[in-house]
Design a protein around this motif. Structure first.
Motif, mmCIF file in Angstrom:
data_model
loop_
_atom_site.group_PDB
_atom_site.id
_atom_site.type_symbol
_atom_site.label_atom_id
_atom_site.label_comp_id
_atom_site.label_asym_id
_atom_site.label_seq_id
_atom_site.Cartn_x
_atom_site.Cartn_y
_atom_site.Cartn_z
ATOM 1 N N GLY A 81 -3.828 36.462 -40.365
ATOM 2 C CA GLY A 81 -2.603 36.314 -39.579
ATOM 3 C C GLY A 81 -2.644 37.222 -38.371
ATOM 4 N N GLY A 82 -1.834 38.267 -38.380
ATOM 5 C CA GLY A 82 -1.821 39.193 -37.260
ATOM 6 C C GLY A 82 -0.511 39.951 -37.198
ATOM 7 N N ASP A 125 -8.501 37.516 -33.636
ATOM 8 C CA ASP A 125 -9.547 37.194 -32.660
ATOM 9 C C ASP A 125 -9.062 37.320 -31.224
ATOM 10 O OD1 ASP A 125 -7.893 35.007 -32.375
ATOM 11 O OD2 ASP A 125 -9.379 33.514 -32.985
ATOM 12 N N GLY A 126 -7.829 37.777 -31.025
ATOM 13 C CA GLY A 126 -7.293 37.982 -29.686
ATOM 14 C C GLY A 126 -6.500 36.814 -29.129
ATOM 15 N N LEU A 135 -3.497 26.045 -33.196
ATOM 16 C CA LEU A 135 -3.921 27.430 -33.058
ATOM 17 C C LEU A 135 -3.173 28.328 -34.037
ATOM 18 C CD1 LEU A 135 -4.057 27.728 -29.161
ATOM 19 C CD2 LEU A 135 -5.971 27.414 -30.743
ATOM 20 N N ARG A 136 -1.919 27.993 -34.309
ATOM 21 C CA ARG A 136 -1.117 28.761 -35.262
ATOM 22 C C ARG A 136 -1.385 28.319 -36.689
ATOM 23 N NH1 ARG A 136 4.284 28.057 -37.285
ATOM 24 N NH2 ARG A 136 4.541 26.197 -35.998
#
Length: 299
Positions: A37-38, A143-144, A182-183
């Motif tokens: 996740g992030g 991954d930015g 992307l999410r």
């Protein structure tokens, strides 16, 4: 053909201790295949994801260690117990993307227009609950890659005091600005293969904290979802649900004085049908999920 205003299950939010992200207990680590996740843009929370074959996902979210207690308390999930389902979100079918995915903002504005139709319908239904306007949010993947979206949360209308609704009573909305894949990259090879065979959300059981709130929630669900039966259940779709399961439902349970949300999963493992899986989060809380057959709607 799915209407542009047909809600789909986007994700389920489950609050966990931060240690479950950094050093998860074995029972937790063994349930699912976890996807990175992030950290959210507010800097207060981090997450890890469980992507499901029906295009929805689970968000296991945790508050960052050392977060200001006042900021945590002000967060919509800051006072919820760790080890519980704290909320859930719906989305709308995305408009067709351009070949180069360059029109994310335009597609978001198209979805925002559809959401405003729903927002008006709910307000006109006089449920005592309304939806606020979409507000922007996001997070950065490990991954930015920067993800952007808009969310809209329910609140009581002005006659009911205008305050926030207990999270999970009715869903909030999550619409993508950046491309949804992307999410939620659920089509990537192997990411939806889970040891418990979970392929999608079979049932969201909502337990309001009072009969009055249950009555308001019922009006909202009648307004935004298709009724499934006369026992307080509604049909709810998912982005790719028809290909992997028979379709989910939302059900209002009896109020027990404290709000809660229970989740049942569809599983494609026949040996696990009818079982519950999970484990202890702490001395007071156990996180558990029930499993039903992928093409059995009785769950």
């Amino acid at each position: 053909m799915t209407s542009p205003t047909t809600p789909l299950v986007d994700h389920i939010v489950i609050l966990i201790p931060h240690s479950f992200l950094s050093s998860p207990p074995s029972w937790f680590a063994d349930l699912f295949h976890f996807y990175p996740g992030g950290r959210h843009s507010d800097g207060l929370t981090e997450n890890t994801l469980v992507l499901l074959a029906d295009g929805s996902y689970l968000e296991f979210i945790a508050f960052v260690p050392g977060v200001d207690p006042a900021k945590r308390a002000a967060h919509q999930w800051g006072r919820k117990k760790e080890g519980t389902v704290v909320d859930w979100a719906v989305t709308l079918p995305p408009p067709p993307p351009s070949p180069d995915n360059s029109d994310g903002e335009a597609r978001f504005l198209e979805q925002e227009k559809a959401f405003r139709e729903i927002q008006k319908r709910v307000r006109d239904a006089n449920a005592g609950i309304v939806y606020g306007d979409l507000r922007r949010g996001g997070r950065t993947r490990p991954d930015g890659e920067v993800l952007k979206w808009g969310v809209a949360f329910p609140r009581h209308d002005e006659q009911a005091g205008g305050g926030p609704v207990e999270p999970g009573t009715v869903p909030f909305w999550c619409l993508d600005v950046t491309a949804r894949h992307l999410r939620v990259p659920y089509t990537d090879p192997g990411v939806t293969k889970h040891s418990i065979g979970a392929v999608g959300v079979a049932k969201v059981e909502v337990l309001p904290n009072s009969q009055k709130i249950a009555e308001s929630a019922r009006v909202v669900y009648d307004t935004i979802l298709d009724a499934a039966d006369t026992n307080g259940s509604w049909n709810v779709g998912s982005p790719a649900g028809a290909t992997v399961h028979s379709g989910g439902t939302v059900r209002l349970g009896a109020s027990k004085g404290s709000a809660g949300v229970n989740i049942t999963f569809f599983t494609d493992d026949p040996s696990l049908v009818g079982r519950s899986v999970g484990g202890k989060v702490d001395d007071d809380n156990t996180l558990a999920f029930h499993l039903v057959a992928a093409f059995d709607r009785r769950g």
